[in-house]
Write an enzyme that holds these catalytic residues in place. Structure first.
Site, PDB file in Angstrom:
ATOM      1  N   LYS A  99     -36.923   2.332  52.627  1.00 32.66           N
ATOM      2  CA  LYS A  99     -36.248   3.205  52.040  1.00 32.66           C
ATOM      3  C   LYS A  99     -36.721   4.510  51.669  1.00 32.66           C
ATOM      4  O   LYS A  99     -38.069   4.706  51.165  1.00 32.66           O
ATOM      5  CB  LYS A  99     -35.797   2.441  50.716  1.00 32.66           C
ATOM      6  N   GLU A 128     -32.089 -11.114  51.724  1.00 31.04           N
ATOM      7  CA  GLU A 128     -33.391 -11.599  51.207  1.00 31.04           C
ATOM      8  C   GLU A 128     -33.356 -11.290  49.772  1.00 31.04           C
ATOM      9  O   GLU A 128     -32.304 -10.133  49.049  1.00 31.04           O
ATOM     10  CB  GLU A 128     -34.520 -10.811  51.833  1.00 31.04           C
ATOM     11  N   ARG A 162     -39.482  -9.614  42.114  1.00 33.15           N
ATOM     12  CA  ARG A 162     -40.774  -8.721  41.404  1.00 33.15           C
ATOM     13  C   ARG A 162     -39.682  -7.629  40.997  1.00 33.15           C
ATOM     14  O   ARG A 162     -38.560  -7.243  41.309  1.00 33.15           O
ATOM     15  CB  ARG A 162     -41.547  -8.333  42.341  1.00 33.15           C
TER      16      ARG A 162
HETATM   17  P1  ADP Z   1     -37.831  -6.593  55.371  1.00 31.92           P
HETATM   18  O1  ADP Z   1     -38.159  -7.869  54.238  1.00 31.92           O
HETATM   19  O2  ADP Z   1     -39.053  -6.475  56.415  1.00 31.92           O
HETATM   20  O3  ADP Z   1     -37.827  -5.498  54.693  1.00 31.92           O
HETATM   21  P2  ADP Z   1     -34.951  -7.056  55.309  1.00 31.92           P
HETATM   22  O4  ADP Z   1     -34.535  -8.333  55.722  1.00 31.92           O
HETATM   23  O5  ADP Z   1     -34.963  -6.704  53.830  1.00 31.92           O
HETATM   24  O6  ADP Z   1     -36.462  -7.258  55.897  1.00 31.92           O
HETATM   25  O7  ADP Z   1     -34.351  -6.073  56.134  1.00 31.92           O
HETATM   26  C1  ADP Z   1     -34.849  -4.748  56.329  1.00 31.92           C
HETATM   27  C2  ADP Z   1     -33.448  -3.670  56.495  1.00 31.92           C
HETATM   28  O8  ADP Z   1     -33.263  -4.047  57.934  1.00 31.92           O
HETATM   29  C3  ADP Z   1     -32.396  -3.549  55.930  1.00 31.92           C
HETATM   30  O9  ADP Z   1     -32.357  -2.709  54.887  1.00 31.92           O
HETATM   31  C4  ADP Z   1     -31.460  -3.303  56.852  1.00 31.92           C
HETATM   32  O10 ADP Z   1     -31.318  -1.905  57.086  1.00 31.92           O
HETATM   33  C5  ADP Z   1     -32.007  -3.805  58.288  1.00 31.92           C
HETATM   34  N1  ADP Z   1     -31.398  -5.272  58.438  1.00 31.92           N
HETATM   35  C6  ADP Z   1     -31.792  -6.262  58.017  1.00 31.92           C
HETATM   36  N2  ADP Z   1     -31.055  -7.563  58.756  1.00 31.92           N
HETATM   37  C7  ADP Z   1     -30.023  -6.741  59.458  1.00 31.92           C
HETATM   38  C8  ADP Z   1     -28.877  -7.138  60.183  1.00 31.92           C
HETATM   39  N3  ADP Z   1     -28.571  -8.525  60.121  1.00 31.92           N
HETATM   40  N4  ADP Z   1     -28.291  -6.322  60.861  1.00 31.92           N
HETATM   41  C9  ADP Z   1     -28.568  -4.973  60.766  1.00 31.92           C
HETATM   42  N5  ADP Z   1     -29.426  -4.490  60.008  1.00 31.92           N
HETATM   43  C10 ADP Z   1     -30.487  -5.220  59.443  1.00 31.92           C
END
Ligand code: ADP
Length: 457
Positions: A237, A288, A292
């Site tokens: 982000k 997810e 925290r």
């Molecule tokens: P991390 O825990 O590594 O940050 P996340 O599951 O939170 O992984 O995903 C991080 C980012 O990846 C999300 O904010 C989104 O931009 C992209 N992302 C995650 N899952 C998907 C999905 N199923 N389809 C498209 N983009 C995804």
């Protein structure tokens, strides 16, 4: 009420926690590594204690150093901040065993949500929509292939233990999946010590919308609305805002109810965030939960007037939530820019050095959370976040106009490069201003920005 808190973190979040302690009349002790001797939190806290060398594995990631620091200084609680040990269930458990209050949830919900596969299953069972995909961890490449045939390409392989956007791989067809699977496993093993993967449908043009929750030890739980973090570079982000330009009151209430039901199902206490992906029709899917405080918490604080870190301390002290859902009212709009020590001209290469002069922006609607001061030398061993500039306005345009003023006002002299020029260009891009962007927008904008630079040169 807690008496004295060990701040088991560094940088701007350590400063933020010290301030919340002071507002509540709680003592603070900052744990610092040798590289952070001169950091602002050390100057501002009541006390400080060195916990080891610069390498995080020997200081901020080393539970014995932190726990003994808390005991030696007479603390009764530990605030882990974000990153480092904040989502480590063993650390939470070790604190409890040493009679230290861990300022966060119990070890069990941390463990459940720390694993994306269990997190998905748990939220699904609680009736929270998740992205279509694998039930648990993938057992073999054959399972991945047959699941992908069922849900359709493109699909995304994700490390179950993942975080920070690392190790994810998109596969657009079966041959790509066959190639990606072993690489993704090896990468996950290398980065997280566990090669387990989950598979999700890759959602093409979605937004990242997350819900802030807060729960006490007396069965009360509320949500504080959403933050929109669709502006990401390589899944990290860089600008966050609240409320989301595409979430209305009805959708907010529905997502909020789902989030609260989700945390009640796992006996969650303290502050936390459920992350979702949202399509243009307003359908949302849980990805997810972060157990925290998050980097972007100030945008929620600015639009609700609720001090989240203060509530973390109150809840950990055993206080009741005096806020009810109806007390959470959203006013205006807030935007946060993460000012990183990175050079946007050189593909965001991390930059270190001395900050010769730092004058933060100010004026109406501007908040700056930072550990910088003039003459501060950025240590190279840690993440690149230098400051968070957060602006508030009656509406999104006013918040963004104030952000433009704040970014232009910020004086940061020395050899250190920052992301400010990129963020200045970004907030005035017509697509960003329209609010109609997906998680791919920043990547596309970056391409345009580079080309424009090339023309100017
Ligand atoms: P991390 O825990 O590594 O940050 P996340 O599951 O939170 O992984 O995903 C991080 C980012 O990846 C999300 O904010 C989104 O931009 C992209 N992302 C995650 N899952 C998907 C999905 N199923 N389809 C498209 N983009 C995804």
């Amino acid at each position: 009420m807690l008496n004295k808190v060990l701040v088991a973190n560094r940088g701007e979040i350590a400063v933020r926690i010290v301030r919340a302690c002071r507002d509540l009349g709680i003592g603070s002790v900052v744990a610092y590594s040798e590289a952070d001797r001169n950091t602002l939190a050390v100057r501002l806290a009541d006390e400080s204690i060195c916990i080891g060398p610069a390498a995080p594995s020997k200081s901020y990631l080393h539970p014995p150093a932190l726990i003994s620091a808390a005991l030696i200084t007479g603390c009764d609680a530990v605030h882990p901040g974000y990153g480092f040990l904040s989502e480590n269930p063993y650390f939470a458990e070790a604190c409890a065993q040493c009679n230290l209050v861990f300022i966060g949830p119990e070890p069990e919900p941390i463990r459940l949500m720390g694993d994306k596969s269990i997190g998905r299953q748990t939220m699904n069972a609680a009736g929270v929509p998740t992205v279509p995909g694998s039930e648990g961890e993938l057992s073999s490449i054959d399972e991945a292939i047959s699941l992908a045939r069922e849900i359709g390409y493109p699909v995304l392989l994700k490390p179950s233990a993942g975080g920070g956007g690392r190790g994810m791989r998109v596969a657009r067809d079966e041959s790509e999946l066959q190639r990606a699977y072993p690489t993704a496993r090896a990468e996950a093993e290398g980065a997280f010590g566990r090669g387990d993967l989950i598979l999700e449908k890759y959602l093409p043009s979605v937004r990242h919308v997350e819900i802030q929750v807060l729960a006490d030890h007396h069965g009360n739980a509320i949500h504080l609305g959403e933050r929109d973090c669709s502006s990401q570079r390589r899944h990290q982000k860089i600008i966050e805002e609240a409320p989301s330009p595409i979430v209305n009151a009805e959708l907010r209430a529905k997502m909020g109810e789902d989030a609260v039901r989700g945390i009640q199902a796992i006996g969650y206490r303290n502050a936390g965030t459920l992350e979702f992906l949202m399509d243009e029709q307003g359908n949302y899917y849980f990805i997810e939960m972060n157990t925290r405080i998050q980097v972007e918490h100030p945008v929620t604080e600015l639009i609700t007037g609720i001090d989240l870190v203060k509530w973390q301390l109150l809840v950990a002290s055993g206080e009741r939530l005096t806020l009810e859902q109806k007390d959470v009212r959203i006013r205006g709009h807030a935007v946060e820019c993460r000012i990183n020590a990175e050079d946007p001209e050189r593909d965001f290469l991390p930059s270190v050095g001395e900050i010769e002069l730092f004058v933060p922006p100010g004026g109406p609607g501007v908040r700056v959370d930072t550990h910088l001061y003039s003459g501060y030398k950025l240590p190279g061993s840690y993440d690149s976040l230098m400051a968070k500039i957060i602006t508030w306005g009656d509406d999104r345009n006013e918040a963004l106009d104030r952000m433009r003023r704040a970014l232009n006002e910020c004086i940061l002299e020395g050899s250190v490069k920052s992301t400010i020029p990129f963020q200045l260009a970004l907030i005035d891009d017509p697509a960003f201003r329209s609010g109609n962007i997906s998680i791919h927008y920043v990547g596309e904008f970056m391409q345009k920005w580079k080309e424009r630079e090339a023309v100017v040169a």
